[in-house]
Design a protein around this motif. Structure first.
Motif, short mmCIF file in Angstrom:
data_model
loop_
_atom_site.label_atom_id
_atom_site.label_comp_id
_atom_site.label_asym_id
_atom_site.label_seq_id
_atom_site.Cartn_x
_atom_site.Cartn_y
_atom_site.Cartn_z
N TYR A 150 0.83 -1.20 0.00
CA TYR A 150 0.00 0.00 0.00
C TYR A 150 0.87 1.26 0.00
CZ TYR A 150 -3.21 3.59 1.69
OH TYR A 150 -3.93 4.74 1.83
N GLU A 156 -4.57 -0.03 -3.54
CA GLU A 156 -5.29 0.96 -2.75
C GLU A 156 -6.28 0.20 -1.88
OE1 GLU A 156 -8.45 2.11 -6.27
OE2 GLU A 156 -6.75 3.41 -5.90
N THR A 169 -3.77 -1.02 -8.18
CA THR A 169 -3.70 0.27 -8.86
C THR A 169 -3.08 0.07 -10.24
OG1 THR A 169 -1.51 0.75 -7.95
CG2 THR A 169 -3.42 1.50 -6.67
N GLU A 170 -3.04 1.14 -11.01
CA GLU A 170 -2.42 1.07 -12.34
C GLU A 170 -0.93 0.73 -12.23
OE1 GLU A 170 -3.89 1.08 -15.29
OE2 GLU A 170 -5.78 1.21 -14.18
#
Length: 186
Positions: A150, A156, A169-170
């Motif tokens: 994280y 996320e 996430t991306e």
């Protein structure tokens, strides 16, 4: 002035009634104290048994998980010869592709474990407990890894729910895609 003295039976009955009343009051206070003590001891006993039940539930869950791991391990041993044991990198790729895991992963370094977790989260958001059950590690181990991932920005977390649900996430997706493109080194 003449005072009439009552009969001795009347005096005796009044004195006996007085002592019976004192004895009843004494018994009432003793019983009341015992009830108060027994209710607190009952609460302590209930707390003790509740802790025992929780401990037994945790042990039963661990035994079920262990039995499930053994059963899956036995089925896989019957299907595959011992010579075809996959290497760590192949196992990581299989877990990432399949998404479901029944037996404990072998000892992996931190980055390999992060890759496995990212592969799991890529399919659907998961909680720490889901990840813990899937990869077969302790709650503390998974919590530390999830905190690191994280903080690195690879996942996320949905802070609206408890426990947190983690989604990729991306940046995490690009890390997974770059890992899939790189050749497997055994």
């Amino acid at each position: 002035m003449l005072v009439e003295i009552p009969d001795p039976e009347v005096i005796l009955s009044i004195v006996i009634a007085f002592f019976v009343g004192l004895f009843a009051l004494y018994l009432y206070t003793k019983i009341h104290v015992l009830k108060a003590n027994s209710s607190t001891s009952n609460l302590e006993r209930l707390d003790y048994y509740e802790r025992q039940l929780i401990d037994m539930k945790i042990r039963l869950d661990a035994l079920d998980l262990d039995a499930e791991t053994r059963n899956d391990g036995n089925n896989q041993d019957e299907q595959k010869p011992v010579e075809n044991v996959p290497k760590k990198q192949e196992l990581i790729k299989n877990v990432i592709v399949s998404g479901s895991k029944k037996q404990r992963l072998p000892n992996l370094n931190s980055s390999d474990m992060i890759d496995v977790i990212l592969g799991l989260i890529m399919e659907k958001p998961m909680t720490s407990h889901d990840i813990q059950i899937t990869i077969g590690r302790t709650r503390e181990h998974v919590s530390r890894l999830m905190k690191k991932i994280y903080q690195d920005g690879l996942v996320e977390r949905n802070s609206q729910s408890k426990p947190y649900a983690y989604s990729i996430t991306e940046l995490g997706k690009s890390k997974i895609h770059s890992m899939k493109k790189s050749p497997v080194v055994a």
